[in-house]
Write a protein that holds these residues in place. Structure first.
Motif, short mmCIF file in Angstrom:
data_model
loop_
_atom_site.label_atom_id
_atom_site.label_comp_id
_atom_site.label_asym_id
_atom_site.label_seq_id
_atom_site.Cartn_x
_atom_site.Cartn_y
_atom_site.Cartn_z
N GLN A 175 105.91 -0.09 19.60
CA GLN A 175 105.27 0.31 20.69
C GLN A 175 104.99 1.59 21.00
O GLN A 175 104.03 2.02 21.77
CB GLN A 175 106.09 -0.25 21.92
CG GLN A 175 106.17 -1.82 22.02
CD GLN A 175 104.75 -2.45 22.25
OE1 GLN A 175 104.53 -3.39 21.53
NE2 GLN A 175 104.41 -2.36 23.48
N SER A 176 105.40 2.35 20.00
CA SER A 176 105.45 4.00 20.30
C SER A 176 105.33 4.63 18.93
O SER A 176 106.36 4.00 18.17
CB SER A 176 106.47 4.50 21.23
OG SER A 176 106.30 5.96 21.47
N VAL A 177 104.59 5.70 18.79
CA VAL A 177 104.79 6.53 17.68
C VAL A 177 104.88 7.89 17.93
O VAL A 177 104.00 8.35 18.83
CB VAL A 177 103.79 6.26 16.53
CG1 VAL A 177 102.29 6.43 17.00
CG2 VAL A 177 103.89 7.07 15.38
N THR A 178 105.79 8.70 17.33
CA THR A 178 105.72 10.15 17.50
C THR A 178 105.64 10.94 16.28
O THR A 178 106.45 10.59 15.23
CB THR A 178 107.13 10.62 18.28
OG1 THR A 178 107.28 9.86 19.33
CG2 THR A 178 107.17 12.02 18.56
N PHE B 91 103.51 21.26 16.77
CA PHE B 91 102.90 20.20 17.52
C PHE B 91 103.31 18.99 17.43
O PHE B 91 103.55 18.44 16.26
CB PHE B 91 101.25 20.40 17.03
CG PHE B 91 100.27 19.29 17.60
CD1 PHE B 91 100.54 18.73 18.87
CD2 PHE B 91 99.31 18.84 16.98
CE1 PHE B 91 99.82 17.66 19.47
CE2 PHE B 91 98.45 18.07 17.37
CZ PHE B 91 98.88 17.33 18.73
N THR B 92 103.80 18.39 18.48
CA THR B 92 104.41 16.91 18.45
C THR B 92 103.41 16.17 19.42
O THR B 92 103.26 16.38 20.47
CB THR B 92 105.90 16.91 19.08
OG1 THR B 92 106.59 17.70 18.28
CG2 THR B 92 106.45 15.63 18.96
N ARG B 93 103.07 14.82 18.93
CA ARG B 93 102.14 14.01 19.72
C ARG B 93 102.99 12.56 19.61
O ARG B 93 103.19 12.16 18.56
CB ARG B 93 100.85 13.90 19.03
CG ARG B 93 99.97 12.88 19.41
CD ARG B 93 98.41 12.98 19.17
NE ARG B 93 97.73 14.04 20.16
CZ ARG B 93 96.58 14.11 20.19
NH1 ARG B 93 95.79 13.44 19.14
NH2 ARG B 93 95.98 15.02 21.26
N LYS B 94 103.08 12.07 20.95
CA LYS B 94 103.55 10.69 21.26
C LYS B 94 102.57 9.76 21.79
O LYS B 94 102.01 10.11 22.98
CB LYS B 94 104.90 10.97 21.90
CG LYS B 94 105.57 9.57 22.30
CD LYS B 94 106.64 9.78 23.22
CE LYS B 94 107.52 8.30 23.37
NZ LYS B 94 108.82 8.43 24.34
N LEU B 95 102.28 8.75 21.21
CA LEU B 95 101.43 7.61 21.78
C LEU B 95 102.25 6.36 21.96
O LEU B 95 102.92 5.97 21.04
CB LEU B 95 100.26 7.51 20.69
CG LEU B 95 99.46 6.24 21.02
CD1 LEU B 95 98.67 6.86 22.35
CD2 LEU B 95 98.58 6.15 20.06
N THR B 96 102.09 5.78 23.10
CA THR B 96 102.67 4.65 23.49
C THR B 96 101.82 3.68 24.19
O THR B 96 101.30 4.14 25.16
CB THR B 96 104.04 4.89 24.82
OG1 THR B 96 105.05 6.11 23.90
CG2 THR B 96 104.70 4.04 25.20
N TRP C 87 97.75 3.13 28.03
CA TRP C 87 98.26 4.14 27.07
C TRP C 87 98.86 5.49 27.48
O TRP C 87 98.21 5.95 28.49
CB TRP C 87 97.44 4.37 26.20
CG TRP C 87 96.52 3.21 25.31
CD1 TRP C 87 95.58 2.20 25.55
CD2 TRP C 87 97.00 2.81 24.04
NE1 TRP C 87 95.59 1.25 24.55
CE2 TRP C 87 96.06 1.39 23.45
CE3 TRP C 87 98.15 3.05 23.19
CZ2 TRP C 87 96.53 0.65 22.58
CZ3 TRP C 87 98.48 2.53 21.97
CH2 TRP C 87 97.50 1.31 21.68
N ASP C 88 99.89 5.94 26.96
CA ASP C 88 100.29 7.17 27.46
C ASP C 88 100.46 8.27 26.31
O ASP C 88 100.99 7.83 24.94
CB ASP C 88 101.74 6.95 27.82
CG ASP C 88 101.66 6.36 29.23
OD1 ASP C 88 100.99 6.68 30.25
OD2 ASP C 88 102.93 6.00 29.54
N LEU C 89 99.70 9.25 26.30
CA LEU C 89 99.62 10.26 25.11
C LEU C 89 100.32 11.53 25.61
O LEU C 89 99.61 12.08 26.44
CB LEU C 89 98.14 10.50 24.46
CG LEU C 89 97.90 11.50 23.44
CD1 LEU C 89 98.68 10.90 22.26
CD2 LEU C 89 96.39 11.86 23.52
N THR C 90 101.42 11.88 24.95
CA THR C 90 102.13 13.01 25.30
C THR C 90 101.99 14.11 24.31
O THR C 90 102.56 13.89 23.06
CB THR C 90 103.36 12.87 25.71
OG1 THR C 90 103.54 12.06 26.87
CG2 THR C 90 104.07 14.22 26.14
#
Length: 375
Positions: free
Chosen positions: A243-246, A257-262, A269-272
């Motif tokens: 459900q999520s990948v970082t 740089f860190t990117r989290k997609l949920t 969708w949440d993109l942090t």
């Protein structure tokens, strides 16, 4: 199961080559090779999970429409269902039959009436899994269903390409980039290839042509002539759940740089995006979001509503402390052809502490009707 050049067009080319070899070996014209049979099955699996709701695949990396079979030239190159239908009959796989939908004439030329008979005996069943990780390649796919109105995102987080510094000929600067479909409609696209030579070559393969972030104006990798790169980065996955990948990568030897997609329970969708600096200097961040052609936008102070055919697809909530603008960009779906589309371009300048500076982008599905026209 993923082609190491990190270019899905060449994944198709090699899959077709192996199809020819395996089919001829099954027919007794070549020696049986279990290792190739296994590799082909894995490559078909990646092709299956890379499928979008319309049966195409994302246009990751280079492609000049190279084909091994030379059949079906009038079809969409990015539609892999013909090879999935051949794979379904070859391996008697119900999930490949589900994805293919029909026994394609290309599969018939390969497998003949025996292949068609096998196809007809196979039950069609959707894959048991919706999301899938191909961790060796750094390809992560989040999906809420296999329905025609599915929401799905494809996330690049792994090796840059094949060969390392000086090579990686068909790779693009697309690490921590994503491609996204909303309610069965394309939303965020990869810009494509367009051409292998000339002044447009770098436009389509550099960082700004992908849905990722540039730090301090530095490309993810420095291009070397029309093919190859002078240095090659790599991204690592810090977390994966289905459900999520970082993912994370080091930029300019100073900024991480860190990117989290949920994908949450409501199929939003949440993109942090997080950034941490090893120094106390100011840094510049630039975001690029490339949208599919045919969309209409209403940009406001802290949000952007996106429409198609008079109907709202979603509202994109924007971080409060970034500057944003909607501007023209180029998109190439077919080799040698390009068209204008829109991209959301965002910037931020400031000092980053060792603890992360976070920026959150939220994609809220709407489905509301609108008579809005224009942009």
């Amino acid at each position: 199961g993923v082609h190491k050049e990190q270019a899905i067009g060449y994944h198709r080319f090699v899959t077709e080559l192996l199809l020819l070899v395996v089919v001829r070996s099954r027919q007794g014209a070549l020696p049986h090779n279990p290792a190739l049979e296994n590799v082909l099955a894995q490559m078909l699996n990646y092709s299956l999970f890379s499928q979008t709701p319309t049966g195409t695949v994302p246009t990751w990396g280079d492609s000049d429409y190279g084909r091994a079979l030379g059949l079906g030239q009038n079809k969409d190159f990015w539609d892999f269902r013909p090879i999935l239908s051949a794979g379904a009959a070859l391996y008697k796989r119900s999930d490949l039959k589900f994805a293919a939908g029909r026994f394609d004439e290309e599969a018939f030329w390969l497998l003949g009436s025996d292949g068609l008979a096998t196809w007809q005996e196979i039950d069609s069943r959707q894959p048991q899994q919706t999301s899938q990780a191909f961790s060796d390649a750094g390809m992560y796919i989040l999906r809420d269903s296999w329905a025609a109105d599915a929401n799905v995102a494809f996330f690049r987080c792994g090796p840059f390409g094949l060969g390392g510094a000086g090579r990686c000929a068909h790779a693009h600067c697309d690490l921590l980039s994503l491609v996204m479909w909303i309610n069965g409609e394309p939303l965020l696209v990869d810009s494509g290839t367009y051409t292998y030579h000339g002044p447009w070559r770098n436009y389509f393969r550099l960082t700004a042509a992908h849905n990722t972030v540039m730090v301090d104006g530095q490309e993810q990798s420095e291009p070397k002539t029309f093919f190859g790169w002078k240095r090659t980065p790599e991204a690592q996955v810090a977390h994966w759940s289905g459900q999520s990948v970082t993912g994370t990568m080091t930029y300019t030897d100073q900024v991480v740089f860190t990117r989290k997609l949920t994908l949450n329970q409501r199929s939003n969708w949440d993109l942090t995006d997080g950034f941490a600096a090893a120094d106390n200097n100011q840094h510049v961040l630039e975001w690029f979001f490339h949208f599919a052609p045919g969309l209409v936008f209403q940009l406001e102070a802290h949000s952007m509503t996106i429409f198609k055919n008079g109907k709202s697809l979603l509202v994109l909530s924007l971080p409060a402390d970034v500057s944003v603008q909607l501007r023209d960009a180029w998109f190439s779906y077919d080799y040698g052809m390009k068209q204008t589309t829109k991209e959301l371009y965002a910037t931020w300048t400031g000092k980053q502490e060792k603890r992360e500076t976070l920026f959150n982008w939220q994609f809220h599905l709407t489905g509301n009707k609108s008579t809005m026209e224009g942009e």
